[in-house]
Design a protein around this motif. Structure first.
Motif, PDB file in Angstrom:
ATOM      1  N   ARG A 149      69.396  -5.774  60.644  1.00 20.13           N
ATOM      2  CA  ARG A 149      69.785  -6.972  61.378  1.00 20.13           C
ATOM      3  C   ARG A 149      69.718  -6.697  62.880  1.00 20.13           C
ATOM      4  N   GLY A 150      69.144  -7.622  63.595  1.00 13.84           N
ATOM      5  CA  GLY A 150      69.038  -7.476  65.043  1.00 13.84           C
ATOM      6  C   GLY A 150      67.802  -6.742  65.498  1.00 13.84           C
ATOM      7  N   ALA A 151      67.042  -6.176  64.548  1.00 13.10           N
ATOM      8  CA  ALA A 151      65.824  -5.453  64.931  1.00 13.10           C
ATOM      9  C   ALA A 151      64.677  -6.436  65.129  1.00 13.10           C
ATOM     10  N   GLY A 152      63.710  -6.034  65.929  1.00 12.10           N
ATOM     11  CA  GLY A 152      62.524  -6.847  66.166  1.00 12.10           C
ATOM     12  C   GLY A 152      61.280  -5.991  66.151  1.00 12.10           C
ATOM     13  N   LEU A 153      60.154  -6.612  65.881  1.00 14.57           N
ATOM     14  CA  LEU A 153      58.883  -5.904  65.881  1.00 14.57           C
ATOM     15  C   LEU A 153      58.389  -5.700  67.303  1.00 14.57           C
ATOM     16  N   ARG A 154      57.858  -4.533  67.571  1.00 13.54           N
ATOM     17  CA  ARG A 154      57.109  -4.343  68.804  1.00 13.54           C
ATOM     18  C   ARG A 154      55.878  -5.235  68.738  1.00 13.54           C
ATOM     19  N   PRO A 155      55.675  -6.122  69.719  1.00 14.15           N
ATOM     20  CA  PRO A 155      54.593  -7.107  69.581  1.00 14.15           C
ATOM     21  C   PRO A 155      53.203  -6.560  69.840  1.00 14.15           C
ATOM     22  N   ASP A 156      53.058  -5.529  70.674  1.00 17.88           N
ATOM     23  CA  ASP A 156      51.727  -5.108  71.094  1.00 17.88           C
ATOM     24  C   ASP A 156      51.220  -3.949  70.256  1.00 17.88           C
ATOM     25  N   GLY A 157      49.907  -3.872  70.119  1.00 23.66           N
ATOM     26  CA  GLY A 157      49.256  -2.709  69.523  1.00 23.66           C
ATOM     27  C   GLY A 157      49.389  -2.577  68.024  1.00 23.66           C
ATOM     28  N   ARG A 158      49.559  -3.670  67.294  1.00 20.28           N
ATOM     29  CA  ARG A 158      49.588  -3.584  65.839  1.00 20.28           C
ATOM     30  C   ARG A 158      48.161  -3.422  65.302  1.00 20.28           C
ATOM     31  N   TRP A 159      48.042  -2.863  64.098  1.00 20.60           N
ATOM     32  CA  TRP A 159      46.722  -2.660  63.515  1.00 20.60           C
ATOM     33  C   TRP A 159      46.838  -2.484  62.013  1.00 20.60           C
ATOM     34  N   ALA A 160      45.745  -2.735  61.346  1.00 19.43           N
ATOM     35  CA  ALA A 160      45.601  -2.437  59.924  1.00 19.43           C
ATOM     36  C   ALA A 160      44.137  -2.111  59.695  1.00 19.43           C
TER      37      ALA A 160
END
Length: 462
Positions: A149-160
């Motif tokens: 709870r309260g955590a968020g995703l780092r928005p930049d630099g995602r990949w798959a």
């Protein structure tokens, strides 16, 4: 999945964020993220969907993989490609954050995934939980979920990424990409307001088989580095015995040996970055190289190209005007890195981050130039000129020169013969000012040599 007939027209037009026609940028598309809980107008009609945010879909990176079970590819054989799908989510204002993001890739008919990375059940270093679907199928899906709870995703630099099998009857890896998210926003009383959003259309991608980066060896292990884990480092070992027999089964002749100008580049401290930054650095590297070639009139498609993980080898087409091309390439690389680092600094500033403390880091490179006889071998470029090029690039003196030149993004190392031919004779744009002679000795490789190293400056700094 959703379809938008206009998306195909703009997805591969060769115009990137820098607006330079003919230079393919690293951005595939920048669709909005529209809320699913749209409001129906009083007078009727389709719901009005709020814009929640946006996404920058990176142009997929493709690597042609060698199958060790096959001595040499044939026209009637299926081929395997590692395809990396990078994306950046837009920063959210007002305390909102991304709780979840799902990347969906629909491959074209006949294609399917042999492996997926991140793998199902992966927990990233930052705590992100990743669920995966699509092994052996055409539709692939990765869901990134913030943990706790309260955590968020780092928005930049995602990949798959996925290893995709392409049938012999096909000439390209293609498909469509879409994204959906769940965002949360704190409201009064400590509650959280969640909103689901999605891209309103699928963004098509197309990678021709001949445009994929060639790996220097077979896929050896499946680690966590995006893209780069498929790329074997430059090796000096003799070919595997079965490969020697394969060549002997031909006509016994060497591939043509042509005198070529070679450029190799390497990113400083690449392995010290996190995975997201590695994706960004590979994209900056490719974009900067291509733009530098475009600037000086070098035909990218006619050059030999070989990815080296955190670097790149460019074997220029024969008979280029070295007196014009060499200074032009270095000027283009210098300008490209300066522009990329200015964008990074701006992004960090807007997000309230320091480059050294949680923000994106700057991109700094070493470059090495040499010319000599080069053979195009089965899995890369061979010859003593290529060996010497990388010996200089990776040497301690050149690495230290960059480390000690904190006011530049690029240092260039010339082989002694190239320096004497170009710089020593005073061609325009190749002044000897600023060059330092360094002695290179690598006992373990039985290599000794001389190089001339210089910190590169943009025209505005002179």
């Amino acid at each position: 999945m959703r379809d938008n007939g206009t998306a195909d027209a703009g997805a591969d037009d060769g115009h990137g964020e820098d607006g330079a026609a003919g230079v393919r940028d690293d951005v595939l598309g920048t669709p909005d993220l529209l809320a699913l809980d749209g409001v129906v107008p009083k007078g009727g009609g389709p719901p009005v969907r709020d814009r929640i945010g946006g996404v920058s879909l990176g142009r997929p990176l493709a690597y042609a993989l060698r199958d060790p079970a096959r001595r040499r590819p044939t026209a009637d054989a299926d081929r395997d490609f590692l395809v990396c799908f990078p994306f950046d989510l837009e920063e959210l204002p007002d305390g909102r954050r991304y709780e979840q993001a799902t990347l969906t890739v629909d491959l074209a008919d006949g294609l399917h995934a042999l492996s997926l990375d991140p793998a199902p059940g992966t927990v990233a270093a930052d705590g992100t939980e990743i669920s995966v679907f699509g092994l052996g199928r055409q539709r692939l899906r990765w869901t990134f979920r913030a943990r706790g709870r309260g955590a968020g995703l780092r928005p930049d630099g995602r990949w798959a990424q996925a290893v995709v099998r392409m049938p012999a009857s096909s000439a390209e890896v293609s498909g469509r990409v879409s994204l959906s998210t769940t965002t949360v926003q704190p409201v009064l009383g400590g509650a959280l307001r969640r909103r689901a959003a999605e891209t309103p259309y699928d963004t098509p991608f197309r990678i021709r088989a001949g445009e994929a980066w060639q790996t220097a060896g077979p896929l050896t292990h499946q680690g966590v580095l995006p893209g780069a884990w498929a790329l074997a480092a430059y090796q000096d070992e003799m070919p595997h015995p079965e490969h020697r027999e394969d060549r002997e089964a031909d006509d016994g002749r060497l591939p043509p040996g042509l005198r070529r100008l070679c450029l190799a580049v390497d990113i400083e401290r690449y392995s010290a970055r996190d995975n997201a930054d590695m994706v960004r650095l590979q994209r900056v590297l490719l974009r900067t190289l291509r733009a530098a070639c475009e600037r000086v009139g070098v035909d990218w498609e006619r050059c030999g190209r070989q990815a080296q993980g955190d670097g790149y080898l460019l074997v220029l087409e024969p008979d280029v005007d070295e007196t014009r091309v060499v200074p032009g390439l270095l000027a283009g690389l210098t300008a490209g890195l300066a522009a990329a680092n200015a964008r990074t600094a701006g992004a960090n500033s807007a997000a309230g981050k320091e480059s050294s403390a949680g923000g994106l880091g700057s991109v700094r490179m070493r470059a090495s130039l040499h010319q000599g006889i080069v053979h195009e071998a089965d899995s890369g470029y061979a010859g003593s000129a290529v060996v010497a090029l990388f010996r200089v690039l990776d040497s301690g003196p050149v690495r230290r020169f960059l480390a000690e030149s904190r006011d530049t993004d690029l240092v260039a190392a010339f082989s002694d013969t190239l320096y004497q031919d170009l710089v020593g004779t005073g061609y325009e744009g190749l002044s000897a000012a600023g060059f330092e002679k360094v002695e290179i000795e690598i006992a373990a490789k039985n290599f000794t040599g001389v190089a001339w190293v210089r910190a590169m400056r943009s025209a505005a700094e002179h």
